[in-house]
Enzyme design. Structure first.
Site, PDB file in Angstrom:
ATOM      1  N   CYS A   1       2.174  -0.548  -8.636  1.00 25.31           N
ATOM      2  CA  CYS A   1       3.318  -0.030  -7.879  1.00 25.31           C
ATOM      3  C   CYS A   1       4.560   0.050  -8.757  1.00 25.31           C
ATOM      4  O   CYS A   1       5.546   0.690  -8.380  1.00 25.31           O
ATOM      5  CB  CYS A   1       3.586  -0.899  -6.656  1.00 25.31           C
TER       6      CYS A   1
ATOM      7  N   GLY B   1       0.819  -1.199   0.000  1.00 23.41           N
ATOM      8  CA  GLY B   1       0.000   0.000   0.000  1.00 23.41           C
ATOM      9  C   GLY B   1       0.853   1.249   0.000  1.00 23.41           C
ATOM     10  O   GLY B   1       1.944   1.284  -0.578  1.00 23.41           O
TER      11      GLY B   1
ATOM     12  N   GLY C   1       2.168   1.929   5.339  1.00 21.75           N
ATOM     13  CA  GLY C   1       3.200   0.964   5.664  1.00 21.75           C
ATOM     14  C   GLY C   1       4.084   1.428   6.800  1.00 21.75           C
ATOM     15  O   GLY C   1       4.450   0.643   7.685  1.00 21.75           O
TER      16      GLY C   1
ATOM     17  N   GLU D   1       5.464  -3.158   1.303  1.00 21.09           N
ATOM     18  CA  GLU D   1       5.792  -2.634  -0.027  1.00 21.09           C
ATOM     19  C   GLU D   1       4.972  -1.374  -0.197  1.00 21.09           C
ATOM     20  O   GLU D   1       3.749  -1.417  -0.142  1.00 21.09           O
ATOM     21  CB  GLU D   1       5.476  -3.686  -1.094  1.00 21.09           C
TER      22      GLU D   1
END
Length: 532
Positions: free
Chosen positions: A304, A243, A248, A267
């Site tokens: 991402c 996220g 995180g 991540e």
């Protein structure tokens, strides 16, 4: 198994829903909530899920590699058995489209079966044996045997942008189960119904394979309440998260502040810089623009690995590339993003670009966006190295279909930009062989900055295989030594245990002299799958 979500938490093999907060999923394409109502887990239900996981661990960790493999394969079978209702619900909650979700289901089941093969073969435990030398002078050498063992119950947070592959039965869950760790999933509210359907498939596999009840649970709820309670629960031994940097880092800080700190494998996003070197820019700059646009707009930029930064040398070739990019991005159609919050954050990022001195808009989707359908349009921007270096906000990820082209005057400015990069998941180099020979110093810098370096490709599309690495130095992840994709992901949820001078009867099968598992081991410095 019901093919429609019921709005329930799945605590072990039971349904639950005693929390006092509820919500509904949202259809971003229609701009409306959809049934049913989901009830967040109560504090008692969170505790029950973790207690069950704690009780399951001593049993589940002792299951053989073959038993865990059969279990993982059964999960994949149960997910596929749901059929079209899973894809239809997932599309309603995400707007990602049936073709994309069909592929993602295949990836999800494929990685479950890949981890099954890893568990079945068994050599991943990295067993090492050094036999005793009792008459060694001046001191005897003991018998020492080392292997990786499962860490304990793992909490997994579902990701917004991969409702199947990074969710209830995604890579974090698959790798933790393969290692022998029970899993409690915190479902993402953007696709709560999808998570419940997949969770029920895992429940069915737990029953069919005779696994202990607490091997898997899936719960809903607010991240601040339920998420915090899961991370802080004393039974939790590790956390997997995909996220935002903010989310995180919050989990990482919570875990570090526990009386017993635990690892958080988060991540958290990346700009994924792309360097286009002079030879490639001259030879195929226009084709590169088309490929870049396709990568930036893939999945509405909600990857991402989206290439959010491009760096190259100014000049005629750069101007031709910019012209081709203007055309490509102008023709790119707007599309629906995952939810209004993500769309609003994207628009805020675009506004930052627009208000930053030295940043200019090259092109955007020529078709107007449909706000009701949660749509976003593609954008491409340009700036120079001085503006980029003096505006830290330009180095922050804008999650969506946009990219920033930084024009440099000479190679030394490319090197300067590379040295100033923070940690990222990927970096890409487009070049000829001559370009590469002349920019080996750039490669050396990128080796320190990212987890995966691509040559003449694009970072979107992460192959699930044994040699893949999906990670990178902070702030791309909380631990750049680990990966969340590929079979090396299993190592996150393990720890080393050494047995010294143990009788054979007390050793795990993987460390016994006769090697009943038939795995590859390092015995007295030599790799072998034979007996000691």
């Amino acid at each position: 198994m019901s093919m429609e979500p019921q709005g329930k938490n799945l605590v072990g093999l039971s349904e639950a829903g005693a929390g006092d907060k509820s919500f509904k999923s949202y259809n971003p394409t229609l701009g409306a909530e959809i049934e049913p109502e989901f009830v967040g887990a109560s504090s008692e239900e969170v505790d029950r899920a973790m207690q069950l996981a704690g009780e399951a661990f001593p049993v589940f960790r002792r299951k053989s590699g073959e038993e865990r493999a059969v279990f993982l394969e059964k999960i994949a079978d149960e997910i596929e058995a749901i059929g079209d209702p899973l894809l239809e619900r997932c599309d309603a909650e995400t707007g990602l489209g049936i073709p994309r979700l069909t592929g993602e289901r295949g990836r999800t089941c494929g990685q479950l079966r890949l981890f099954a093969s890893l568990a079945r073969e068994g050599s991943w435990v990295d067993a090492r044996i050094d036999t005793a030398i009792p008459d060694r002078e001046p001191l005897p050498k003991p018998d020492a045997r080392l292997m990786l063992m499962p860490l304990g119950p793992v909490v997994v947070f579902g990701a917004s942008n991969f409702p199947l592959a990074f969710s209830a039965a995604g890579g974090d869950t698959a790798s933790a189960l393969a290692a022998g760790c029970p899993v409690v999933v915190k479902a993402h509210r953007s696709h709560a119904g999808t998570a419940e359907l997949v969770g029920r498939a895992i429940q069915a596999a737990v029953k069919a394979c005779g696994m202990p009840e607490g091997t898997f649970s899936m719960i809903h709820g607010d991240g601040r309440d339920v998420g915090t309670a899961l991370v802080q629960h004393p039974i939790t031994k590790a956390v997997g998260f995909t996220g935002s940097l903010k989310g995180g880092r919050a989990l990482f800080d919570l875990a570090a502040a526990r009386p017993e700190p635990i690892p958080v494998y988060a991540e958290m996003g990346s700009l994924n810089p792309v360097f286009i070197l002079p030879g490639a820019l001259e030879e195929r700059g226009e084709a590169f623009a088309q490929g870049l646009c396709g990568s930036v707009t893939l999945g509405v930029g909600q990857f991402c690995t989206n290439p959010g930064l491009v760096l190259g040398l100014e000049g005629d070739s750069m101007d031709k590339f910019i012209g081709a990019a203007e055309s490509a991005f102008g023709e790119a159609a707007p599309a629906t993003m995952l939810n209004p919050g993500i769309r609003d954050a994207y628009e805020a990022g675009l506004e930052t670009f627009d208000k930053t001195d030295g940043v200019a808009l090259v092109a955007k989707s020529s078709t107007a966006v449909d706000a009701v359908a949660t749509q976003a349009g593609a954008h491409v921007w340009t700036t120079d190295i001085d503006a980029f270096a003096s505006n830290p906000e330009l180095s922050e990820e804008v999650f969506g279909p946009t990219t920033l082209v930084v024009k440099c005057k000479a190679k030394n400015e490319l090197i300067r930009a590379a040295n100033q990069l923070e940690g990222h998941l990927t970096a890409t180099i487009h070049g000829t062989e001559k370009d590469l020979e002349e920019h080996l110093d750039l490669v050396e810098i990128l080796e320190r900055k990212v987890g995966r370096i691509i040559f003449n490709g694009f970072p979107t599309g992460v192959e699930v295989c044994h040699s893949m690495h999906h990670g990178g130095p902070y702030p791309a992840t909380s631990d750049g030594r680990s990966t969340s994709v590929g079979t090396a992901a299993i190592f996150r949820f393990t720890r080393l245990v050494c047995f010294q001078d143990f009788p054979q009867v007390g050793l795990p099968d993987e460390l016994r002299d006769d090697n009943p598992c038939g795995i590859w081991r390092i015995v007295n410095g030599e790799q072998t799958n034979g007996a000691v």
